[in-house]
Design an enzyme around this catalytic site. Structure first.
Site, short mmCIF file in Angstrom:
data_model
loop_
_atom_site.label_atom_id
_atom_site.label_comp_id
_atom_site.label_asym_id
_atom_site.label_seq_id
_atom_site.Cartn_x
_atom_site.Cartn_y
_atom_site.Cartn_z
N TYR A 54 0.91 -1.21 0.00
CA TYR A 54 -0.08 0.07 -0.01
C TYR A 54 0.79 1.10 0.07
CZ TYR A 54 -3.78 -3.22 1.26
OH TYR A 54 -4.75 -4.21 1.67
N PRO A 196 -15.88 -3.56 2.22
CA PRO A 196 -17.22 -3.88 2.55
C PRO A 196 -18.23 -2.56 2.03
CG PRO A 196 -16.41 -3.12 4.74
CD PRO A 196 -15.29 -3.22 3.21
N ARG A 199 -15.92 0.10 -2.29
CA ARG A 199 -14.76 1.03 -2.69
C ARG A 199 -15.55 2.39 -2.92
NH1 ARG A 199 -10.83 -2.63 -3.68
NH2 ARG A 199 -11.28 -4.62 -4.54
N GLY A 200 -16.19 2.58 -2.00
CA GLY A 200 -16.88 4.14 -2.14
C GLY A 200 -18.31 3.88 -2.65
N GLY A 203 -20.84 4.74 -0.08
CA GLY A 203 -20.61 5.75 0.61
C GLY A 203 -21.90 6.75 0.87
#
Length: 319
Positions: A54, A196, A199-200, A203
């Site tokens: 990362y 979960p 990836r947005g 949101g």
């Protein structure tokens, strides 16, 4: 926060995924990341997940500078940056990566160490043996596997008990329901669910297609490329309406759905900012709510694969 078991420890039912600190979803900075970690700690989160890949160590460095010792910490190795990107699971590489990670994390021990991707020509029993030796040496508290098939989990677990398996699992990524969740439950292994919140996509507000090319990997991810992106926004819109009607946040309802799929499942949502943590308050769902969600977002509703072909290269497929 509700507690769930992760190896021989109890941690909050929701953990924290630190991939975005490495810039995978766009630019960030250390001060913002440190403030986000502080907010997560204040929210009761005690399990933090990172990896050497990362930001090529950036995420681990930030957590190391953060410096909290009373949290459960997981990191990973196995992906070798390219080009071409490949994987290594040999003992020399695993040990070298662990020492580098410990240095960045400013620790002499990590609670959970994952094989990020499996190298097909290295027997998983050999990998489990390496991890067993690291446990016995006090370098790691337990080990995990990521994106593996149930059969691989069984083989590794027979050699030396696996603490956790990490896999993408959410309302729109449900492959673990076809064997992995059940196998983890049978073997008393935690299933750590990454991404979960899609990836947005789950949101607070509907995503806009403003991904920076070459920086945000969603720019070329099949689910975020047109026409799939617009089709997915439309499919999820009724779920957003349901959340508004019931007084739930969209992330809170999405996390509650994941948690409801098994008491051995620990989702690890991620964010770059402290602001988004407020939306993770888990909704209180009953059986009727879960049924309503499944009617609106049935298994397989997503348009497009969760990864592109290159990213799928070392993900084990079993269905």
């Amino acid at each position: 926060m509700e507690q769930r078991r992760l190896g021989n420890r109890s941690v909050g039912a929701i953990g924290f995924g630190a991939m975005s600190f490495g810039g995978m979803f766009g630019a960030t900075n250390e001060a913002t990341s440190l403030a986000c970690l502080d907010a997560a700690l204040d929210a009761g989160i005690r399990h933090y997940d990172t990896a050497n890949i990362y930001g090529m160590g950036v995420s681990e460095q930030i957590i190391g500078r953060w410096g909290h010792r009373d949290v459960h910490l997981a990191t990973k190795c196995g992906i070798v940056n390219g080009p071409p990107r490949t994987v290594r699971n040999d003992e020399l590489h695993i040990r070298q990566c662990l020492e580098e990670s410990l240095s960045r994390l400013k620790r002499d021990h990590v609670d959970l160490y994952y094989i990020h991707r499996r190298q097909p020509d290295v027997p998983i029993e050999d990998v489990a043996g390496t991890m067993a030796r690291l446990v016995q040496e006090g370098k790691i508290g337990g080990y995990g596997l990521s994106e593996v098939a149930p059969a691989t989990l069984r083989r590794a677990h027979a050699e030396y008990p696996v603490t956790a398996v990490q896999n993408e699992f959410s309302l729109w990524s449900r492959l673990p329901q076809l064997g992995l969740i059940q196998t983890c439950r049978e073997l008393d292994v935690a299933l750590v669910a990454f991404s979960p919140l899609g990836r947005g996509m789950f949101g607070r507000e509907p995503l806009k297609r403003e991904f920076r090319s070459g920086i945000d990997f969603r720019d070329t991810n099949p689910r975020f490329v047109e026409p799939n992106f617009s089709a997915n926004l439309a499919a999820i819109a009724p779920f957003r309406d349901l959340c508004a009607d019931r007084g739930w946040t969209v992330p809170g309802a999405a996390l509650a759905w994941v948690l409801a799929q098994g008491d051995h499942i620990i989702p690890i949502p991620g964010t770059r900012t402290a602001e988004h943590l407020r939306d993770w308050t888990v909704a209180d769902l009953d059986a009727a709510d879960l049924a309503a969600i499944d009617r609106i977002l049935p298994a397989g509703f997503a348009h497009g694969d969760r990864y592109g072909d290159q990213q799928m290269a070392f993900v084990e497929r079993y269905c």
